[in-house]
Design a protein around this motif. Structure first.
Motif, PDB file in Angstrom:
ATOM      1  N   ARG A 126      69.381  73.484  93.697  1.00  0.00           N
ATOM      2  CA  ARG A 126      69.108  74.637  92.837  1.00  0.00           C
ATOM      3  C   ARG A 126      67.650  75.083  92.993  1.00  0.00           C
ATOM      4  NH1 ARG A 126      70.052  73.926  86.505  1.00  0.00           N
ATOM      5  NH2 ARG A 126      72.137  73.469  87.279  1.00  0.00           N
ATOM      6  N   PHE A 127      67.461  76.412  93.111  1.00  0.00           N
ATOM      7  CA  PHE A 127      66.131  77.003  93.203  1.00  0.00           C
ATOM      8  C   PHE A 127      66.035  78.168  92.218  1.00  0.00           C
ATOM      9  CE2 PHE A 127      66.957  75.122  97.347  1.00  0.00           C
ATOM     10  CZ  PHE A 127      65.790  74.381  97.566  1.00  0.00           C
ATOM     11  N   PHE A 128      64.799  78.553  91.932  1.00  0.00           N
ATOM     12  CA  PHE A 128      64.546  79.681  91.031  1.00  0.00           C
ATOM     13  C   PHE A 128      63.518  80.593  91.684  1.00  0.00           C
ATOM     14  CE2 PHE A 128      65.663  75.988  88.569  1.00  0.00           C
ATOM     15  CZ  PHE A 128      66.674  76.456  87.750  1.00  0.00           C
ATOM     16  N   THR A 129      63.788  81.874  91.628  1.00  0.00           N
ATOM     17  CA  THR A 129      62.836  82.871  92.108  1.00  0.00           C
ATOM     18  C   THR A 129      62.209  83.550  90.899  1.00  0.00           C
ATOM     19  OG1 THR A 129      64.088  83.282  94.128  1.00  0.00           O
ATOM     20  CG2 THR A 129      62.523  84.976  93.456  1.00  0.00           C
ATOM     21  N   GLY A 130      60.900  83.449  90.814  1.00  0.00           N
ATOM     22  CA  GLY A 130      60.184  84.099  89.725  1.00  0.00           C
ATOM     23  C   GLY A 130      59.402  85.293  90.231  1.00  0.00           C
ATOM     24  N   VAL A 131      59.631  86.443  89.654  1.00  0.00           N
ATOM     25  CA  VAL A 131      58.878  87.657  89.983  1.00  0.00           C
ATOM     26  C   VAL A 131      57.922  87.903  88.829  1.00  0.00           C
ATOM     27  CG1 VAL A 131      59.007  90.118  90.500  1.00  0.00           C
ATOM     28  CG2 VAL A 131      60.814  88.576  91.296  1.00  0.00           C
ATOM     29  N   MET A 132      56.631  87.986  89.142  1.00  0.00           N
ATOM     30  CA  MET A 132      55.604  88.029  88.105  1.00  0.00           C
ATOM     31  C   MET A 132      54.677  89.221  88.313  1.00  0.00           C
ATOM     32  SD  MET A 132      54.550  84.001  88.248  1.00  0.00           S
ATOM     33  CE  MET A 132      55.807  82.719  88.381  1.00  0.00           C
ATOM     34  N   ARG A 133      54.174  89.731  87.189  1.00  0.00           N
ATOM     35  CA  ARG A 133      53.152  90.777  87.282  1.00  0.00           C
ATOM     36  C   ARG A 133      52.269  90.742  86.053  1.00  0.00           C
ATOM     37  NH1 ARG A 133      54.290  96.051  85.092  1.00  0.00           N
ATOM     38  NH2 ARG A 133      56.186  96.081  83.821  1.00  0.00           N
ATOM     39  N   ASP A 134      51.054  91.224  86.238  1.00  0.00           N
ATOM     40  CA  ASP A 134      50.073  91.282  85.158  1.00  0.00           C
ATOM     41  C   ASP A 134      50.360  92.523  84.315  1.00  0.00           C
ATOM     42  OD1 ASP A 134      47.891  91.401  83.490  1.00  0.00           O
ATOM     43  OD2 ASP A 134      46.381  91.244  85.069  1.00  0.00           O
ATOM     44  N   VAL A 135      50.728  92.315  83.060  1.00  0.00           N
ATOM     45  CA  VAL A 135      51.043  93.438  82.164  1.00  0.00           C
ATOM     46  C   VAL A 135      50.032  93.527  81.025  1.00  0.00           C
ATOM     47  CG1 VAL A 135      53.505  93.453  82.703  1.00  0.00           C
ATOM     48  CG2 VAL A 135      52.658  91.978  80.861  1.00  0.00           C
ATOM     49  N   THR A 136      48.840  92.967  81.248  1.00  0.00           N
ATOM     50  CA  THR A 136      47.819  92.997  80.195  1.00  0.00           C
ATOM     51  C   THR A 136      47.529  94.422  79.754  1.00  0.00           C
ATOM     52  OG1 THR A 136      46.824  90.990  81.115  1.00  0.00           O
ATOM     53  CG2 THR A 136      45.487  92.283  79.587  1.00  0.00           C
ATOM     54  N   ASP A 137      47.326  95.317  80.732  1.00  0.00           N
ATOM     55  CA  ASP A 137      47.027  96.708  80.390  1.00  0.00           C
ATOM     56  C   ASP A 137      48.210  97.372  79.704  1.00  0.00           C
ATOM     57  OD1 ASP A 137      44.500  96.463  81.439  1.00  0.00           O
ATOM     58  OD2 ASP A 137      45.026  97.333  83.395  1.00  0.00           O
ATOM     59  N   ASP A 138      49.423  97.055  80.166  1.00  0.00           N
ATOM     60  CA  ASP A 138      50.613  97.642  79.543  1.00  0.00           C
ATOM     61  C   ASP A 138      50.733  97.211  78.084  1.00  0.00           C
ATOM     62  OD1 ASP A 138      51.136  98.683  82.006  1.00  0.00           O
ATOM     63  OD2 ASP A 138      52.691  97.246  82.527  1.00  0.00           O
ATOM     64  N   VAL A 139      50.482  95.922  77.840  1.00  0.00           N
ATOM     65  CA  VAL A 139      50.557  95.415  76.466  1.00  0.00           C
ATOM     66  C   VAL A 139      49.484  96.064  75.609  1.00  0.00           C
ATOM     67  CG1 VAL A 139      50.275  93.364  75.028  1.00  0.00           C
ATOM     68  CG2 VAL A 139      51.600  93.231  77.137  1.00  0.00           C
ATOM     69  N   ARG A 140      48.289  96.214  76.187  1.00  0.00           N
ATOM     70  CA  ARG A 140      47.199  96.846  75.439  1.00  0.00           C
ATOM     71  C   ARG A 140      47.553  98.287  75.080  1.00  0.00           C
ATOM     72  NH1 ARG A 140      43.549  96.187  78.959  1.00  0.00           N
ATOM     73  NH2 ARG A 140      42.842  94.156  78.207  1.00  0.00           N
ATOM     74  N   VAL A 141      48.156  98.995  76.031  1.00  0.00           N
ATOM     75  CA  VAL A 141      48.562 100.385  75.764  1.00  0.00           C
ATOM     76  C   VAL A 141      49.636 100.429  74.693  1.00  0.00           C
ATOM     77  CG1 VAL A 141      49.730 102.391  76.756  1.00  0.00           C
ATOM     78  CG2 VAL A 141      47.900 101.262  78.025  1.00  0.00           C
ATOM     79  N   ARG A 142      50.615  99.512  74.774  1.00  0.00           N
ATOM     80  CA  ARG A 142      51.672  99.492  73.751  1.00  0.00           C
ATOM     81  C   ARG A 142      51.101  99.171  72.379  1.00  0.00           C
ATOM     82  NH1 ARG A 142      54.870  96.893  77.885  1.00  0.00           N
ATOM     83  NH2 ARG A 142      54.392  94.840  76.992  1.00  0.00           N
ATOM     84  N   ASP A 143      50.171  98.221  72.339  1.00  0.00           N
ATOM     85  CA  ASP A 143      49.551  97.881  71.056  1.00  0.00           C
ATOM     86  C   ASP A 143      48.780  99.069  70.503  1.00  0.00           C
ATOM     87  OD1 ASP A 143      50.602  95.361  71.194  1.00  0.00           O
ATOM     88  OD2 ASP A 143      48.761  94.400  71.897  1.00  0.00           O
ATOM     89  N   LEU A 144      48.087  99.778  71.406  1.00  0.00           N
ATOM     90  CA  LEU A 144      47.330 100.952  70.972  1.00  0.00           C
ATOM     91  C   LEU A 144      48.272 102.038  70.469  1.00  0.00           C
ATOM     92  CD1 LEU A 144      44.658 102.448  70.687  1.00  0.00           C
ATOM     93  CD2 LEU A 144      44.869 103.157  73.071  1.00  0.00           C
ATOM     94  N   GLN A 145      49.368 102.239  71.171  1.00  0.00           N
ATOM     95  CA  GLN A 145      50.346 103.241  70.730  1.00  0.00           C
ATOM     96  C   GLN A 145      50.928 102.875  69.376  1.00  0.00           C
ATOM     97  OE1 GLN A 145      53.035 103.231  74.078  1.00  0.00           O
ATOM     98  NE2 GLN A 145      52.055 105.001  75.025  1.00  0.00           N
TER      99      GLN A 145
END
Length: 337
Positions: A126-145
């Motif tokens: 068994r293996f797992f593929t993890g796709v990752m990205r930095d969403v710091t700016d996205d979270v900051r924008v959502r929090d600001l909104q």
């Protein structure tokens, strides 16, 4: 698993034809998102260039290390496990899409990481593929909104409460429906003018001088007034109250006071930690005035302003004209600059 080969810093899982391996290797190396493949124990087997850029590690450094090393507490302390086998779902199933957690780079800095994982098997392993990205700016924008929406809701409620009070008091004090309509429109125009000033300042506050100038302009009495005072910034709520109070003072002066004849008005203000804000409205050259027999809307609005600012209002009906002095604490939405 058929075989494995270490090519540079990348472990390629073999088993497909060589041309397919090359094809998938190109996709893997050129992917914009970070891709990490790890086994059931959490040991990293592949680490693409986007993951190197995201985390600051080389692929060779991460080979064999645990996925937890890429996570910040408390996720670093969690066990990496695959779910129980679901025969009905087949050998490939999505474990999680877009789950937010805290990632940690090689330099120790942390960021908000979005992780999507898929499970797959090769030769019973068994293996797992993890796709990752930095969403710091996205979270900051959502929090600001979210913050902006909450602030907007708060402002709308305050504005509606103010309009309700204006309508209620206007109708109660009006001599006729026609008079009520005219007074109501003028008061709403004064409210809108204050909102225009606050909007230009991103609702962070308004200068007293701007509020006074807007009131004079609306009433067309700029030439009949002298204005002086330092830069003093009011928070939105007291700024609106001051704008409405100035409107009432000018309306009263135009009907009964100095602005009803060839008189004038002096508006001055000052502020200090000892005295707080002191704004003085002084009419000159008008007809003789007498104390009113009842408290009208204007006086109640001025008193409400003083309450919003944590101060008081002093009214003097002097022979030369009305003098209104508003005292307010500096700590109640007032800032001297």
């Amino acid at each position: 698993m058929a075989a494995s080969e270490v090519d540079g810093d990348l472990t390629i899982l073999r088993g497909a034809p060589q041309e397919d391996d090359a094809h998938y290797r190109i996709i893997f190396d050129t992917a914009v998102e970070a891709i990490v493949v790890f086994d059931e124990a959490g040991a990293i087997r592949t680490f693409n260039p986007a993951a190197e850029r995201l985390f600051g590690y080389g692929g060779e450094e991460m080979a064999g290390r645990n996925l937890r090393d890429l996570m910040a507490p408390p996720y670093r302390d969690a066990q990496v496990r695959g779910p129980q086998e679901d025969q009905a779902a087949g050998v490939r199933r999505i474990l999680g899409a877009g789950q937010a957690m805290a990632g940690q780079r090689k330099n120790g800095s942390t960021f908000t990481l979005e992780l999507s994982m898929a499970e797959w098997r090769r030769d019973g392993e068994r293996f797992f593929t993890g796709v990752m990205r930095d969403v710091t700016d996205d979270v900051r924008v959502r929090d600001l909104q979210r913050l902006m929406v909450n602030e907007l809701n708060h402002r709308v409620k305050n504005t509606l409460a103010t309009v309700q009070a204006i309508v209620s008091q206007t109708l109660r004090d009006a001599e006729s429906p026609q008079t009520a309509q005219k007074d109501l429109i003028k008061r709403l125009v004064a409210l809108a003018a204050a909102h225009d000033i606050l909007t230009r300042e991103s609702w962070e506050g308004a200068q007293v001088a701007e509020l006074v100038a807007a009131a004079l302009e609306t009433h067309g009495v700029r030439r009949a007034a002298t204005v002086s005072g330092p830069d003093i910034r009011l928070a939105p709520k007291p700024a609106v109250a001051l704008a409405l109070a100035l409107h009432e003072l000018m309306t009263n002066a135009a009907k009964f006071g100095a602005l009803s004849v060839a008189g004038g008005v002096n508006i001055s203000w000052e502020a200090s930690p000892a005295t707080g804000l002191v704004l003085t409205w002084r009419e000159q050259g008008g007809p003789a005035v007498e104390p009113p027999t009842r408290r009208g809307f204007g006086l109640r609005m001025i008193e409400a302003l003083a309450a919003d600012l944590g101060g008081r209002v002093d009214l003097s009906f002097e022979p030369e004209g009305l003098v209104c002095v508003i005292h307010a604490e500096l700590g109640a939405g007032v800032a001297a600059s």
